[in-house]
Design a protein around this motif. Structure first.
Motif, mmCIF file in Angstrom:
data_model
loop_
_atom_site.group_PDB
_atom_site.id
_atom_site.type_symbol
_atom_site.label_atom_id
_atom_site.label_comp_id
_atom_site.label_asym_id
_atom_site.label_seq_id
_atom_site.Cartn_x
_atom_site.Cartn_y
_atom_site.Cartn_z
ATOM 1 N N ARG A 49 0.819 -1.214 0.000
ATOM 2 C CA ARG A 49 0.000 0.000 0.000
ATOM 3 C C ARG A 49 0.854 1.267 0.000
ATOM 4 N N GLU A 50 2.193 1.117 0.042
ATOM 5 C CA GLU A 50 3.021 2.328 0.098
ATOM 6 C C GLU A 50 4.301 2.160 -0.704
ATOM 7 N N ILE A 51 4.753 3.263 -1.244
ATOM 8 C CA ILE A 51 6.057 3.343 -1.902
ATOM 9 C C ILE A 51 6.798 4.499 -1.243
ATOM 10 N N ILE A 52 8.052 4.251 -0.867
ATOM 11 C CA ILE A 52 8.850 5.264 -0.173
ATOM 12 C C ILE A 52 10.022 5.664 -1.058
ATOM 13 N N LEU A 53 10.135 6.951 -1.271
ATOM 14 C CA LEU A 53 11.235 7.523 -2.045
ATOM 15 C C LEU A 53 12.033 8.471 -1.152
ATOM 16 N N HIS A 54 13.279 8.721 -1.518
ATOM 17 C CA HIS A 54 14.047 9.770 -0.849
ATOM 18 C C HIS A 54 13.787 11.106 -1.534
ATOM 19 N N ALA A 55 13.720 12.161 -0.747
ATOM 20 C CA ALA A 55 13.607 13.521 -1.283
ATOM 21 C C ALA A 55 13.934 14.509 -0.170
ATOM 22 N N ILE A 56 14.673 15.556 -0.526
ATOM 23 C CA ILE A 56 14.943 16.659 0.400
ATOM 24 C C ILE A 56 14.538 17.952 -0.290
ATOM 25 N N SER A 57 13.677 18.731 0.348
ATOM 26 C CA SER A 57 13.281 20.066 -0.125
ATOM 27 C C SER A 57 12.704 20.031 -1.539
ATOM 28 N N LEU A 58 12.066 18.929 -1.905
ATOM 29 C CA LEU A 58 11.370 18.832 -3.189
ATOM 30 C C LEU A 58 9.869 18.871 -2.927
ATOM 31 N N LYS A 59 9.167 19.610 -3.765
ATOM 32 C CA LYS A 59 7.709 19.665 -3.642
ATOM 33 C C LYS A 59 7.107 18.800 -4.732
ATOM 34 N N LEU A 60 6.483 17.689 -4.331
ATOM 35 C CA LEU A 60 5.901 16.779 -5.298
ATOM 36 C C LEU A 60 4.571 17.310 -5.814
ATOM 37 N N GLY A 61 4.366 17.148 -7.139
ATOM 38 C CA GLY A 61 3.104 17.505 -7.765
ATOM 39 C C GLY A 61 2.315 16.237 -8.056
ATOM 40 N N ASN A 81 8.931 13.175 5.423
ATOM 41 C CA ASN A 81 9.595 12.991 6.714
ATOM 42 C C ASN A 81 11.025 13.501 6.609
ATOM 43 N N ALA A 82 11.262 14.665 7.205
ATOM 44 C CA ALA A 82 12.589 15.300 7.110
ATOM 45 C C ALA A 82 13.653 14.496 7.839
ATOM 46 N N VAL A 83 13.283 13.741 8.875
ATOM 47 C CA VAL A 83 14.266 12.990 9.665
ATOM 48 C C VAL A 83 14.951 11.930 8.808
ATOM 49 N N SER A 84 14.147 11.187 8.049
ATOM 50 C CA SER A 84 14.717 10.132 7.196
ATOM 51 C C SER A 84 14.898 10.595 5.759
ATOM 52 N N GLU A 85 14.574 11.864 5.477
ATOM 53 C CA GLU A 85 14.741 12.456 4.144
ATOM 54 C C GLU A 85 13.957 11.664 3.098
ATOM 55 N N THR A 86 12.700 11.348 3.432
ATOM 56 C CA THR A 86 11.862 10.530 2.559
ATOM 57 C C THR A 86 10.509 11.183 2.312
ATOM 58 N N VAL A 87 9.835 10.694 1.263
ATOM 59 C CA VAL A 87 8.413 10.940 1.065
ATOM 60 C C VAL A 87 7.732 9.579 0.962
ATOM 61 N N ASP A 132 22.884 12.836 -1.938
ATOM 62 C CA ASP A 132 22.254 14.114 -2.289
ATOM 63 C C ASP A 132 21.569 14.100 -3.645
ATOM 64 N N ALA A 133 21.474 12.937 -4.293
ATOM 65 C CA ALA A 133 20.602 12.852 -5.473
ATOM 66 C C ALA A 133 19.181 13.187 -5.079
ATOM 67 N N ARG A 134 18.833 12.889 -3.836
ATOM 68 C CA ARG A 134 17.482 13.155 -3.314
ATOM 69 C C ARG A 134 17.168 14.640 -3.223
ATOM 70 N N ARG A 135 18.164 15.502 -3.401
ATOM 71 C CA ARG A 135 17.911 16.943 -3.438
ATOM 72 C C ARG A 135 17.444 17.396 -4.825
ATOM 73 N N VAL A 136 17.575 16.510 -5.823
ATOM 74 C CA VAL A 136 17.209 16.854 -7.196
ATOM 75 C C VAL A 136 16.150 15.909 -7.760
ATOM 76 N N PHE A 137 16.254 14.624 -7.470
ATOM 77 C CA PHE A 137 15.301 13.633 -7.969
ATOM 78 C C PHE A 137 14.609 12.923 -6.802
ATOM 79 N N PRO A 138 13.285 12.794 -6.806
ATOM 80 C CA PRO A 138 12.662 11.848 -5.885
ATOM 81 C C PRO A 138 13.116 10.445 -6.329
ATOM 82 N N SER A 139 13.863 9.757 -5.507
ATOM 83 C CA SER A 139 14.576 8.574 -6.004
ATOM 84 C C SER A 139 14.829 7.572 -4.895
ATOM 85 N N PHE A 140 15.241 6.395 -5.300
ATOM 86 C CA PHE A 140 15.664 5.352 -4.375
ATOM 87 C C PHE A 140 17.164 5.573 -4.153
#
Length: 852
Positions: A49-61, A81-87, A132-140
């Protein structure tokens, strides 16, 4: 119940894996923002029921999950979740097992520091390692999640646009240009890169079918030839060593005007701090040329060891870095044997020996719980100790079997991830030797041994214990120590190999006959350990220095210094040994000697004793400089040029001999007027630094004005660091004011801070300012982990117990959370330095009074 993503040590579940990213980025270089759209091909091992990606300071549309041949699903919630740098994308119904696609749109902004996507002057560049790829791409964004990447980018027209693959399509897209790159091999997210800016490349040259180019800003394009030539020379040698062709379609090397590390091994697009790539061979010192060659080779080696076969997690970062460190020296040594690269390797290894003698050290393979901790692993233990241990294992197995094991490892784990045991298994299988015993002890255990060697007749008693630089510290560890004994007797010079497994062993010297004239217990200085000799054996070595290899003379000095620090020898013992080196002609040995004596002069004594140390050094090494003179002769070898440079540093920089200082000032003035022959390139750093120390406001202004526009990065850095050296109080104050200005690039803030703390007249004022503005000082790093670490380490330049107490208070009241390891190591080392100063200052004074 808390969700696992609320833990900063959260790791991605293995049930959802990416196979391919197809992404388009649109960059607004003026606003320093970007938007992105991507489709990620994923495989679900189980319904979820869930997929978790890494992201920092990205706003998902808009986000859509599309099952293969099935329905589309929109997430019912997107939780950051800023602690684990995920969405966390949560869906109302279970997503089906099997292949699917995840569409994601997002927006973000350039990072202020030197990571993610950031501005480096005129250039926009990425830096994604460690996480820090997670600062540019919502990614694994973990190294185990390798996938193919198909990337397009939309940018303003007229700029060079570089990615991991070659450009396959370039088209006008409204006011922008859309550039599409060839899809990559499977890669971890930290190896993806993008560089955009007014860059100029060398003409394309090929190694086989692989195109190679080196890039820089227009005004620096004349500095690209050397780095290009290094790549062309070493790439075939690396292909031969691995017995595997280069996998990533092209090699682009780019000098980035502001860059945290030395370089980054992005697949097919290697980015460099400019000083690690660009140089003018006509004016660059040999040290700068060797450093560029070593860094280029290190990054190219990663294309196999790291990019083709990748660690599973950051606890095995050393698999990447130690191997690339070791093989870079090996390959450059093959290409330029006259450079004697292994002596440089020994000098780099010294930093690891000092760090690893602390209680606060860490194993080569250490526990890493999260991406933040991964950033602390980029240190001398991971790189230099790791490389030294690999060299030691190669020496134990033999060159051929070791290489066969590496080739087996590369074939077996191609395009995939591996752990350290995979490497040991391949090496053991190829060499038919118990590699794991040796490797596990050295890689999994902190510290290293002190081996005591006692020679009696033709018997050598060897014993080992863990070496600590703290006097009196002890622990029970032991190592399997592969040793090579080299000695001279009546029949000549012989070698004997010993694997010291126990705490103590007695070895009979088998080869040769007669009395042993001298014995070196670390032949060629290839072992990662220190040696303490009994009095008679040390005397034999001291009396026969000419018979020892340069690396062995270096180790003799370094080990004796280690024994002084640990309280096992007096500083008088070290100075007695140093006095034997007055006629030393090897530049690498002189560098080691000058380094040890510089510590004595700058940190152990002051006042009259400091003046006496300087006078003694001038008497010891001044005649050598007088004999050589300042001017290089036609046909002079590099060895002679480097010896002159070491002697200038000793007699002018350390001893501050007035005639040498005056000559330095005169030659620097001539150089600044355009007389290129005034200073041989290997003398530039030392002469400029010496001239700055006693320089006036006019010279300060010249350096300050020339530095920003200087195209050559080594020259620019030389002028920048010279600004920290002026000892006129008013000029030292002007230098301090520059720290918070644009004059000092982010990449240089730690070096500049260290230079200010090394300034004898400006130190106290700068230290007072650092304490008052500590948070601002740390913030100047832009949060770059390596720079934050080095800012903390710069505090080790302080001297006194009062300094130590103030540093402890500062780091307790205003801790640097991203540099906890560096904090512990800096406090421990500074504590030992203070104790050493209090213990050895009187010893130096007494020794000086005994000198004629």
């Amino acid at each position: 119940m808390a969700h696992p993503t609320e833990d900063k040590n959260f790791r991605l579940p293995l049930t959802v894996r990416p196979q391919r990213y197809a992404a388009t980025l649109t960059l607004d270089l003026e606003a320093k923002t970007f938007s992105g759209q991507q489709t990620v091909d994923v495989t679900l091992a189980d319904p979820t029921r869930e997929i978790i990606l890494h992201a920092i300071s990205l706003k998902l549309g808009d986000v859509t999950f599309r099952a293969k041949g099935g329905a589309s699903h929109k997430p019912s919630s997107i939780q950051v979740n800023a602690v684990s740098e995920t969405v966390r994308l949560t869906f109302d119904a279970p997503l089906p097992q099997g292949e699917a696609q995840l569409d994601v749109a997002w927006t973000g902004a350039f990072t202020d520091g030197l990571r993610g996507l950031y501005s480096a002057g005129k250039v926009a560049a990425t830096q994604f390692e460690a996480a820090d790829a997670r600062r540019v791409f919502p990614s694994f964004d973990e190294p185990a999640f390798k996938a193919k990447w198909s990337l397009s980018v939309r940018v303003p027209q007229g700029l060079a646009v570089l990615g991991n693959g070659p450009v396959v399509k370039e088209e006008k897209d409204g006011a922008l240009t859309k550039v599409t790159f060839q899809e990559t091999e499977v890669l971890s997210s930290y190896l993806i890169a993008l560089v955009v800016g007014p860059l100029v490349g060398t003409p394309v040259e090929h190694v086989g079918t692989v195109p190679v180019r080196t890039w820089a800003l227009e005004e620096k394009k004349h500095l690209t030839r050397f780095g290009q030539d290094v790549a062309l020379a070493v790439l075939p040698r690396l292909q031969e060593y691995f017995d595997l062709p280069y996998a990533f379609t092209k090699v682009d090397q780019v000098g980035i005007p502001d860059f945290e590390a030395g370089a980054m091994e992005n697949a097919g697009l290697i980015t460099y701090r400019e000083v690690a790539l660009l140089l003018d061979p006509a004016t660059a010192s040999l040290a700068v040329q060797k450093r560029v060659a070593e860094v280029v080779t290190h990054e190219l080696a990663h294309q196999w060891f790291g990019n083709w076969v990748t660690m599973v997690w950051w606890d095995d970062l050393w698999l990447n870095e130690a191997f690339a460190t070791w093989i870079a020296f090996k390959i450059v040594d093959q290409w330029r044997p006259e450079w004697r690269m292994w002596l440089d390797f020994d000098s780099h290894r010294t930093s690891a020996l000092f760090l690893d003698a602390l209680k606060s050290t860490h194993p080569i393979h250490g526990e890493v719980n999260n991406a933040g901790e991964a950033g602390e692993s980029f240190d001398a233990i991971t790189y230099e100790k790791g490389g030294a241990v690999l060299r030691m294992i190669e020496g134990f197995l033999g060159e051929g079997p070791f290489r066969d094991g590496i080739r087996l490892y590369m074939r077996r784990h191609a395009r995939a991830n591996a752990v350290k045991e995979d490497l040991w298994n391949a090496l053991g299988e190829a060499a038919k030797q118990p590699v794991e015993e040796l490797a596990t002890a050295w890689v999994g255990q902190s510290g290293f041994p002190l081996v005591t060697a006692h020679v009696e007749g033709r018997q050598v008693t060897l014993s080992q214990e863990r070496f600590y630089s703290e006097p009196g510290a002890k622990s029970a560890e032991k190592w399997p120590v592969p040793m090579v004994l080299r000695y001279e007797d009546a029949s000549g010079v012989k070698e004997q190999r010993v694997l010291l497994r126990d705490k103590q062993a007695t070895v009979k010297l088998e080869a040769g006959s007669g009395a042993v004239k001298w014995l070196c217990a670390n032949a060629g200085s290839t072992g990662f350990y220190r040696v303490a000799y009994d009095e008679a054996t040390l005397a034999g070595l001291s009396a026969n220095l000419h018979a020892l290899a340069p690396s062995e003379r270096i180790s003799l000095l370094a080990d004796q210094w280690g024994l002084v620090r640990s309280g096992r020898a007096t500083v008088g013992d070290l100075l007695d040994l140093a006095a034997r080196f007055g006629n030393e002609e090897d530049d690498s040995v002189l560098d080691e000697l000058v380094g040890r004596l510089a510590y004595v002069e700058s940190r152990l004594v002051e006042g009259e004793d400091q003046a006496r140390v300087r006078a003694w050094v001038a008497r010891l090494l001044g005649p050598g400089l007088e004999k050589l003179g300042w001017q290089a002769l036609a046909g002079e070898t590099d060895r002679v040029k480097l010896r002159r440079a070491a002697l200038v540093r000793a007699v002018g920089g350390l001893a501050r001999e007035p005639k040498v200082l005056e000559e330095a000032r005169r030659r620097v003035a001539s150089m600044l007027k355009g007389e290129r022959d005034a200073l041989e390139p290997n003398l530039l750093d030392a002469a400029v630094s010496m001239a700055a120390r006693s320089g006036d406001a006019e010279l300060f202004d010249i350096f300050l004005q020339r530095m920003p526009g200087e195209p050559d990065p080594a020259t620019q850095r030389r002028y920048l660091m010279a600004l920290t050296a002026f000892e006129e109080p008013a000029l030292a104050e002007r230098a301090r004011a520059l720290f918070f200005s644009d004059t000092v690039k982010t990449q240089d803030v730690a070096s500049f801070a260290t230079g200010l703390l090394a300034n004898r007249t400006g130190r106290e004022s700068w230290w007072a300012q650092m304490r008052k503005q500590w948070k601002d000082v740390v913030a100047r790093t832009g949060g770059a982990p390596m720079l934050v670490r080095r800012i903390v380490e710069s505090l080790g330049m302080l001297h006194t117990r009062e300094h130590l107490d103030a540093v402890r208070t500062l780091l307790k009241e205003q801790p640097v959370n991203d540099a906890q390891q560096a904090t512990a190591q800096t406090l421990e080392r500074l504590s030992q330095d203070v104790e050493l100063r209090e213990r050895c200052g009187p010893e130096v004074s007494a020794w000086l009074k005994r000198q004629p």
